[in-house]
Design a protein around this motif. Structure first.
Motif, PDB file in Angstrom:
ATOM      1  N   VAL A  54       0.859  -1.185   0.000  1.00  0.00           N
ATOM      2  CA  VAL A  54       0.000   0.000   0.000  1.00  0.00           C
ATOM      3  C   VAL A  54       0.898   1.239   0.000  1.00  0.00           C
ATOM      4  O   VAL A  54       1.586   1.499   0.995  1.00  0.00           O
ATOM      5  CB  VAL A  54      -0.933   0.001   1.235  1.00  0.00           C
ATOM      6  CG1 VAL A  54      -1.816   1.227   1.242  1.00  0.00           C
ATOM      7  CG2 VAL A  54      -1.761  -1.279   1.279  1.00  0.00           C
ATOM      8  N   PRO A  55       0.905   1.999  -1.080  1.00  0.00           N
ATOM      9  CA  PRO A  55       1.802   3.157  -1.171  1.00  0.00           C
ATOM     10  C   PRO A  55       1.684   4.124   0.005  1.00  0.00           C
ATOM     11  O   PRO A  55       2.689   4.685   0.445  1.00  0.00           O
ATOM     12  CB  PRO A  55       1.382   3.835  -2.479  1.00  0.00           C
ATOM     13  CG  PRO A  55       0.810   2.724  -3.302  1.00  0.00           C
ATOM     14  CD  PRO A  55       0.135   1.818  -2.311  1.00  0.00           C
ATOM     15  N   GLU A  56       0.488   4.300   0.544  1.00  0.00           N
ATOM     16  CA  GLU A  56       0.285   5.229   1.662  1.00  0.00           C
ATOM     17  C   GLU A  56       0.991   4.784   2.938  1.00  0.00           C
ATOM     18  O   GLU A  56       1.113   5.551   3.887  1.00  0.00           O
ATOM     19  CB  GLU A  56      -1.208   5.413   1.947  1.00  0.00           C
ATOM     20  CG  GLU A  56      -1.970   6.105   0.833  1.00  0.00           C
ATOM     21  CD  GLU A  56      -2.339   5.160  -0.313  1.00  0.00           C
ATOM     22  OE1 GLU A  56      -2.396   3.919  -0.123  1.00  0.00           O
ATOM     23  OE2 GLU A  56      -2.552   5.665  -1.426  1.00  0.00           O
ATOM     24  N   HIS A  59       6.019   4.769   4.206  1.00  0.00           N
ATOM     25  CA  HIS A  59       6.826   5.487   5.191  1.00  0.00           C
ATOM     26  C   HIS A  59       7.108   4.650   6.441  1.00  0.00           C
ATOM     27  O   HIS A  59       8.005   4.957   7.206  1.00  0.00           O
ATOM     28  CB  HIS A  59       6.138   6.800   5.588  1.00  0.00           C
ATOM     29  CG  HIS A  59       4.843   6.607   6.296  1.00  0.00           C
ATOM     30  ND1 HIS A  59       3.657   6.328   5.621  1.00  0.00           N
ATOM     31  CD2 HIS A  59       4.533   6.623   7.611  1.00  0.00           C
ATOM     32  CE1 HIS A  59       2.689   6.194   6.503  1.00  0.00           C
ATOM     33  NE2 HIS A  59       3.189   6.360   7.717  1.00  0.00           N
ATOM     34  N   LEU A  60       6.363   3.552   6.648  1.00  0.00           N
ATOM     35  CA  LEU A  60       6.533   2.696   7.816  1.00  0.00           C
ATOM     36  C   LEU A  60       7.674   1.688   7.645  1.00  0.00           C
ATOM     37  O   LEU A  60       8.034   1.000   8.605  1.00  0.00           O
ATOM     38  CB  LEU A  60       5.235   1.937   8.113  1.00  0.00           C
ATOM     39  CG  LEU A  60       4.010   2.802   8.415  1.00  0.00           C
ATOM     40  CD1 LEU A  60       2.767   1.918   8.539  1.00  0.00           C
ATOM     41  CD2 LEU A  60       4.222   3.607   9.686  1.00  0.00           C
ATOM     42  N   ALA A  61       8.246   1.592   6.474  1.00  0.00           N
ATOM     43  CA  ALA A  61       9.278   0.597   6.163  1.00  0.00           C
ATOM     44  C   ALA A  61      10.477   0.692   7.106  1.00  0.00           C
ATOM     45  O   ALA A  61      10.770   1.748   7.674  1.00  0.00           O
ATOM     46  CB  ALA A  61       9.749   0.775   4.718  1.00  0.00           C
ATOM     47  N   ALA A  62      11.176  -0.418   7.251  1.00  0.00           N
ATOM     48  CA  ALA A  62      12.331  -0.510   8.151  1.00  0.00           C
ATOM     49  C   ALA A  62      13.422   0.489   7.789  1.00  0.00           C
ATOM     50  O   ALA A  62      14.101   1.003   8.672  1.00  0.00           O
ATOM     51  CB  ALA A  62      12.894  -1.928   8.131  1.00  0.00           C
ATOM     52  N   ASP A  63      13.567   0.805   6.525  1.00  0.00           N
ATOM     53  CA  ASP A  63      14.614   1.737   6.112  1.00  0.00           C
ATOM     54  C   ASP A  63      14.145   3.198   6.165  1.00  0.00           C
ATOM     55  O   ASP A  63      14.886   4.099   5.773  1.00  0.00           O
ATOM     56  CB  ASP A  63      15.119   1.397   4.711  1.00  0.00           C
ATOM     57  CG  ASP A  63      14.046   1.505   3.645  1.00  0.00           C
ATOM     58  OD1 ASP A  63      12.836   1.565   3.980  1.00  0.00           O
ATOM     59  OD2 ASP A  63      14.415   1.519   2.453  1.00  0.00           O
ATOM     60  N   ARG A  64      12.942   3.412   6.669  1.00  0.00           N
ATOM     61  CA  ARG A  64      12.429   4.780   6.823  1.00  0.00           C
ATOM     62  C   ARG A  64      12.052   5.008   8.285  1.00  0.00           C
ATOM     63  O   ARG A  64      12.918   5.201   9.118  1.00  0.00           O
ATOM     64  CB  ARG A  64      11.277   4.997   5.845  1.00  0.00           C
ATOM     65  CG  ARG A  64      11.802   4.936   4.387  1.00  0.00           C
ATOM     66  CD  ARG A  64      10.767   5.059   3.348  1.00  0.00           C
ATOM     67  NE  ARG A  64      10.169   6.393   3.303  1.00  0.00           N
ATOM     68  CZ  ARG A  64       9.167   6.708   2.516  1.00  0.00           C
ATOM     69  NH1 ARG A  64       8.662   5.797   1.710  1.00  0.00           N
ATOM     70  NH2 ARG A  64       8.666   7.915   2.516  1.00  0.00           N
ATOM     71  N   GLU A  65      10.770   4.977   8.627  1.00  0.00           N
ATOM     72  CA  GLU A  65      10.347   5.218  10.012  1.00  0.00           C
ATOM     73  C   GLU A  65      10.477   3.984  10.912  1.00  0.00           C
ATOM     74  O   GLU A  65      10.415   4.096  12.122  1.00  0.00           O
ATOM     75  CB  GLU A  65       8.899   5.712  10.043  1.00  0.00           C
ATOM     76  CG  GLU A  65       8.711   7.072   9.426  1.00  0.00           C
ATOM     77  CD  GLU A  65       7.255   7.501   9.427  1.00  0.00           C
ATOM     78  OE1 GLU A  65       6.412   6.872  10.108  1.00  0.00           O
ATOM     79  OE2 GLU A  65       6.952   8.480   8.722  1.00  0.00           O
TER      80      GLU A  65
END
Length: 101
Positions: A54-56, A59-65
């Motif tokens: 889900v594109p929305e 931002h929750l991905a391990a390499d981000r938030e």
């Protein structure tokens, strides 16, 4: 809980990560709960390293938030509440998923 409070028939399901229970055995768990049988779900991981479709939510991905696991725990708690399952545990002794009121 006393022995007399324990349902005579119980169902134990073990899944790798959140959403497997809803995709695979959600209807089965709801049926057993409706029949008054004990249902326990064990989830092996919070799915924190899972693929994000889900594109929305990217931002929750391990390499981000790095908050995917937290998000999926919330989704799992909501799914268990909808299915009526009150006994959920994470493998390794993590705190059980809180059931929303």
């Amino acid at each position: 809980m006393t022995v007399s409070d324990t349902p005579a028939h119980r169902l134990l399901l073990v899944h790798a990560h959140p959403d497997d229970e809803s995709i695979g055995q959600g209807a089965t768990m709801a049926k057993y709960v409706a029949e008054g049988r004990g249902v326990t779900l064990v989830t092996c991981t919070a799915g924190e390293m899972g693929e994000i479709l889900v594109p929305e939510l990217e931002h929750l991905a391990a390499d981000r938030e790095d908050r995917l696991g937290e998000h999926r725990r919330g989704e799992l708690a909501a799914a268990m509440a909808a299915l009526g399952v009150t006994d959920h545990r994470f493998l390794g002794g993590s705190a059980p998923t809180a059931t929303p009121a």
